[in-house]
Motif scaffolding. Structure first.
Motif, PDB file in Angstrom:
ATOM      1  N   SER A   1      42.080 -60.891  22.862  1.00 10.99           N
ATOM      2  CA  SER A   1      42.606 -60.046  23.925  1.00 10.99           C
ATOM      3  C   SER A   1      41.484 -59.739  24.905  1.00 10.99           C
ATOM      4  O   SER A   1      40.316 -59.627  24.514  1.00 10.99           O
ATOM      5  N   VAL A   2      41.835 -59.637  26.172  1.00 11.16           N
ATOM      6  CA  VAL A   2      40.887 -59.290  27.225  1.00 11.16           C
ATOM      7  C   VAL A   2      41.341 -57.952  27.795  1.00 11.16           C
ATOM      8  O   VAL A   2      42.386 -57.877  28.438  1.00 11.16           O
ATOM      9  N   GLY A   3      40.564 -56.905  27.540  1.00  8.74           N
ATOM     10  CA  GLY A   3      41.013 -55.598  27.996  1.00  8.74           C
ATOM     11  C   GLY A   3      40.117 -54.474  27.504  1.00  8.74           C
ATOM     12  O   GLY A   3      39.006 -54.714  27.023  1.00  8.74           O
ATOM     13  N   PRO A   4      40.602 -53.232  27.578  1.00  7.81           N
ATOM     14  CA  PRO A   4      39.798 -52.069  27.200  1.00  7.81           C
ATOM     15  C   PRO A   4      39.666 -51.939  25.686  1.00  7.81           C
ATOM     16  O   PRO A   4      40.269 -52.712  24.916  1.00  7.81           O
TER      17      PRO A   4
ATOM     18  N   GLN B   1      35.820 -57.181  25.956  1.00  8.13           N
ATOM     19  CA  GLN B   1      36.010 -55.805  26.403  1.00  8.13           C
ATOM     20  C   GLN B   1      35.697 -55.635  27.884  1.00  8.13           C
ATOM     21  O   GLN B   1      34.633 -56.018  28.363  1.00  8.13           O
ATOM     22  N   THR B   2      36.653 -55.058  28.607  1.00 13.85           N
ATOM     23  CA  THR B   2      36.476 -54.754  30.016  1.00 13.85           C
ATOM     24  C   THR B   2      37.500 -53.718  30.437  1.00 13.85           C
ATOM     25  O   THR B   2      38.610 -53.692  29.911  1.00 13.85           O
TER      26      THR B   2
ATOM     27  N   LEU C   1      36.422 -56.728  13.883  1.00 15.08           N
ATOM     28  CA  LEU C   1      36.770 -57.434  15.107  1.00 15.08           C
ATOM     29  C   LEU C   1      35.501 -57.937  15.777  1.00 15.08           C
ATOM     30  O   LEU C   1      34.463 -57.276  15.747  1.00 15.08           O
ATOM     31  N   ASP C   2      35.586 -59.098  16.381  1.00 13.38           N
ATOM     32  CA  ASP C   2      34.470 -59.653  17.139  1.00 13.38           C
ATOM     33  C   ASP C   2      34.600 -59.146  18.573  1.00 13.38           C
ATOM     34  O   ASP C   2      35.473 -59.586  19.314  1.00 13.38           O
ATOM     35  N   VAL C   3      33.755 -58.193  18.936  1.00 15.73           N
ATOM     36  CA  VAL C   3      33.830 -57.575  20.262  1.00 15.73           C
ATOM     37  C   VAL C   3      32.739 -58.150  21.152  1.00 15.73           C
ATOM     38  O   VAL C   3      31.557 -58.125  20.799  1.00 15.73           O
ATOM     39  N   LYS C   4      33.157 -58.668  22.311  1.00 17.30           N
ATOM     40  CA  LYS C   4      32.215 -59.222  23.281  1.00 17.30           C
ATOM     41  C   LYS C   4      32.371 -58.454  24.591  1.00 17.30           C
ATOM     42  O   LYS C   4      33.473 -58.090  24.981  1.00 17.30           O
ATOM     43  N   GLU C   5      31.285 -58.244  25.280  1.00 15.17           N
ATOM     44  CA  GLU C   5      31.355 -57.649  26.614  1.00 15.17           C
ATOM     45  C   GLU C   5      31.670 -58.751  27.617  1.00 15.17           C
ATOM     46  O   GLU C   5      31.168 -59.873  27.509  1.00 15.17           O
TER      47      GLU C   5
END
Length: 249
Positions: free
Chosen positions: A62-65, A87-88, A199-203
């Motif tokens: 997912s691309v989002g907050p 994350q954005t 979860l794999d969180v990327k900026e």
């Protein structure tokens, strides 16, 4: 075979959207959010491919907050193996999302990307096609049935004239239509397990993707309220009203 499934966090389809007072967009304050219905169908199809033995791993992205983690955990509870959050807080346009997904595809090397044909918030129906163009992969849109075997995907898709069956070589992009399947309800044990999975969180900035907007929203307004219907006694009255009042004849 690895399957990548993009999912989007949107206003729940049961909630009536409200426009902000300044007409700059849709009011998201204190509104129930959930996974886009078409994305749910895509997750279900990917999980079914794994259950049939056609896929070995299902990765949701997912691309989002930060709150999009809830959406990804729903995908995990439905049967996805891993989840990635780019994350954005930006509200990205379809082209920007396609560029982000291209970067993730380069890292994950999936053989198949299954995604919803559109999101119910923007209704753009563009990200899947743009991703296929950026990757130079074959695409099968509006899928109502999917079969994968021998390095190929046979997809039945809904077109204006009825149903069309095409065969594409893998890797490929498939976008899901409503009649592809009926998504399962996540069981309580699976929901609890999903809460514990990392979860794999990327900026977004770490991907080096140009996400500059190309469109500007000038104004958002609610659709006009429908006028009440009227009954007519005869066909002649109907013709008269269509001609003189509605102005369509």
């Amino acid at each position: 075979m690895k399957v990548l499934v993009p999912v989007k966090r949107v206003i729940d389809y049961n909630v009536k959207a409200r426009v902000k007072a300044d007409q700059t967009g849709v009011d998201l304050a204190n509104v129930k959010m959930s996974m886009n219905p078409f994305c749910e169908i895509a997750v279900e199809e990917a999980v079914r491919l794994k259950e049939k033995g056609a896929a070995t791993e299902v990765v949701a992205i997912s691309v989002g907050p930060t709150q999009a983690q809830e959406t990804l955990r729903t995908a995990l509870a439905m049967g996805a193996d891993r989840a990635i959050l780019v994350q954005t807080d930006q509200d990205l346009e379809p082209l920007a999302v396609a560029k982000v997904l291209k970067a993730i595809v380069a890292e994950e090397s999936p053989e198949l990307v299954v995604m919803g044909k559109q999101a119910i918030d923007g209704d753009n129906n563009a990200t899947g096609q743009m991703l296929a163009a950026l990757l130079d992969w074959p695409q099968a849109t509006f899928a109502s049935a999917v079969e994968v075997s021998g390095g190929k995907a046979k997809v039945t898709r809904e077109v204006d004239g009825g149903l069309q069956t095409i065969e594409v070589d893998l890797p490929a992009i498939v976008t899901a239509d409503l009649r592809l399947n009926e998504p399962r309800y996540a069981s309580l044990p699976n929901i609890m397990k999903a809460k514990k999975k990392p979860l794999d969180v990327k900026e977004l900035g770490s991907l080096g993707v140009d996400t500059a907007p190309h469109l500007k929203v000038v104004k958002v307004t609610e659709p006009p309220k429908r006028a009440g219907g009227v009954k007519v006694e005869t066909a002649a009255d109907l013709v008269m009203k269509l001609k003189n009042e509605a102005g369509v004849l």
